[in-house]
Design a protein around this motif. Sequence first.
Motif, PDB file in Angstrom:
ATOM      1  N   ALA A  16       0.846  -1.186   0.000  1.00 51.66           N
ATOM      2  CA  ALA A  16       0.000   0.000   0.000  1.00 51.66           C
ATOM      3  C   ALA A  16       0.882   1.237   0.000  1.00 51.66           C
ATOM      4  CB  ALA A  16      -0.903  -0.004   1.214  1.00 51.66           C
ATOM      5  N   PRO A  17       0.674   2.161  -0.934  1.00 45.64           N
ATOM      6  CA  PRO A  17       1.525   3.354  -0.979  1.00 45.64           C
ATOM      7  C   PRO A  17       1.190   4.323   0.145  1.00 45.64           C
ATOM      8  CG  PRO A  17      -0.196   3.505  -2.639  1.00 45.64           C
ATOM      9  CD  PRO A  17      -0.314   2.143  -2.031  1.00 45.64           C
ATOM     10  N   ARG A  18       2.180   5.082   0.530  1.00 44.20           N
ATOM     11  CA  ARG A  18       2.000   6.167   1.495  1.00 44.20           C
ATOM     12  C   ARG A  18       1.747   7.444   0.714  1.00 44.20           C
ATOM     13  NH1 ARG A  18       7.006   8.580   5.070  1.00 44.20           N
ATOM     14  NH2 ARG A  18       5.955  10.453   5.850  1.00 44.20           N
ATOM     15  N   LEU A  19       0.693   8.183   1.064  1.00 47.79           N
ATOM     16  CA  LEU A  19       0.363   9.423   0.374  1.00 47.79           C
ATOM     17  C   LEU A  19       1.023  10.596   1.090  1.00 47.79           C
ATOM     18  CD1 LEU A  19      -3.423   8.821  -0.430  1.00 47.79           C
ATOM     19  CD2 LEU A  19      -1.427   8.436  -1.901  1.00 47.79           C
ATOM     20  N   GLN A  31      -0.939  15.219  -4.118  1.00 45.01           N
ATOM     21  CA  GLN A  31      -0.365  14.144  -3.322  1.00 45.01           C
ATOM     22  C   GLN A  31       0.526  13.298  -4.207  1.00 45.01           C
ATOM     23  OE1 GLN A  31      -3.869  12.118  -1.810  1.00 45.01           O
ATOM     24  NE2 GLN A  31      -3.683  13.128   0.172  1.00 45.01           N
ATOM     25  N   ILE A  32       1.690  12.950  -3.690  1.00 43.02           N
ATOM     26  CA  ILE A  32       2.498  11.939  -4.359  1.00 43.02           C
ATOM     27  C   ILE A  32       2.390  10.663  -3.540  1.00 43.02           C
ATOM     28  CG2 ILE A  32       4.068  13.636  -5.351  1.00 43.02           C
ATOM     29  CD1 ILE A  32       6.152  12.771  -3.261  1.00 43.02           C
ATOM     30  N   SER A  33       2.477   9.540  -4.209  1.00 50.61           N
ATOM     31  CA  SER A  33       2.403   8.257  -3.515  1.00 50.61           C
ATOM     32  C   SER A  33       3.795   7.647  -3.454  1.00 50.61           C
ATOM     33  CB  SER A  33       1.440   7.309  -4.230  1.00 50.61           C
ATOM     34  OG  SER A  33       1.892   7.046  -5.547  1.00 50.61           O
ATOM     35  N   LEU A  34       4.119   7.062  -2.320  1.00 52.38           N
ATOM     36  CA  LEU A  34       5.429   6.445  -2.119  1.00 52.38           C
ATOM     37  C   LEU A  34       5.240   5.049  -1.564  1.00 52.38           C
ATOM     38  CD1 LEU A  34       8.574   6.545  -1.836  1.00 52.38           C
ATOM     39  CD2 LEU A  34       8.196   7.466   0.465  1.00 52.38           C
ATOM     40  N   VAL A  35       5.742   4.047  -2.283  1.00 47.62           N
ATOM     41  CA  VAL A  35       5.774   2.696  -1.741  1.00 47.62           C
ATOM     42  C   VAL A  35       6.912   2.644  -0.734  1.00 47.62           C
ATOM     43  CG1 VAL A  35       6.269   0.281  -2.266  1.00 47.62           C
ATOM     44  CG2 VAL A  35       4.736   1.585  -3.728  1.00 47.62           C
TER      45      VAL A  35
END
Length: 296
Positions: A16-19, A31-35
Amino acid sequence: MSADQEIMTTITLSSAPRLIPVRATDGATAQISLVPPNGAQCGLLWLPAMGVAARHYAPLAAHCGEQGIACAVHEWRGIGSSSLRAGRTRNWGYRELLRDIGTSFAAARAAAPGLSWLLGGHSLGGQLALLFISQTPAPIRGLVLIGSGTPYWRNFRWPLRWPLRAAFTLAPLVAGAWGYYPGRRLGFGGNESRGVIRDWTRSARSGRYCIVGQTRAAEAALVDVRQPVLVLHARDDRLVPQAAIDHLLAKLPNAPREQVQLDAADFGTRSIGHFGWMQAPQPVARVIAAWTARLA
């Protein structure tokens, strides 16, 4: 057919990515998403194709994570989670998009400190990745491009060449009359600002990049790019012929490069095209990881 229609969006992800919220200097938010890195030593900031929301690259980010690469996905101004939408009173061009990349890069580094970073992109995202690193000093170890080449109309063969030449002439006129480019209605790209369409079609008509408002000429700056570049290309990508890739790489005489051809058989499908690899990006993530290991 629009990008959204070609991309499978209901994929079960293992990570689940971190926003991460980001705010541009003019107040625009996204928002950028980061795994999560999970012990990774390398990070990748990924830039989407024109008109494609960041969420469509979640499978790529997840599979990069499985390969030991922390992957953050940038959101374009006016798309997806962006607080802005293109309109007659809301306009921007490549200059603003490049500034936004810098904001996302800083946010990704702060969220996952201690990593060395790559910058990559799909289609226009790959082009803007090169323009960003040529214009902005940043600690970027290498660049990854997929489906990226100059959109110069002469790089295309008949029967696409002359219809594309006409489209590149008409698109800024449509954007000017409408107040923005209505890509959703026209079935190509997203709803884009007049400035983005101006800058994109200028490079498509002339074969040269020009960033309005930048003090340094874009073409001259590209000559100074020295980071290694990985180029991935689907053999059946009609939107990016090999001539377009060659034209882009010719602007980087001082950058080591490696090109990998993607075949449909590697993806278990009959064709890849410009967007098909996004449905099952495991092979792409593996190639990026192997190339990254060779950079060490």
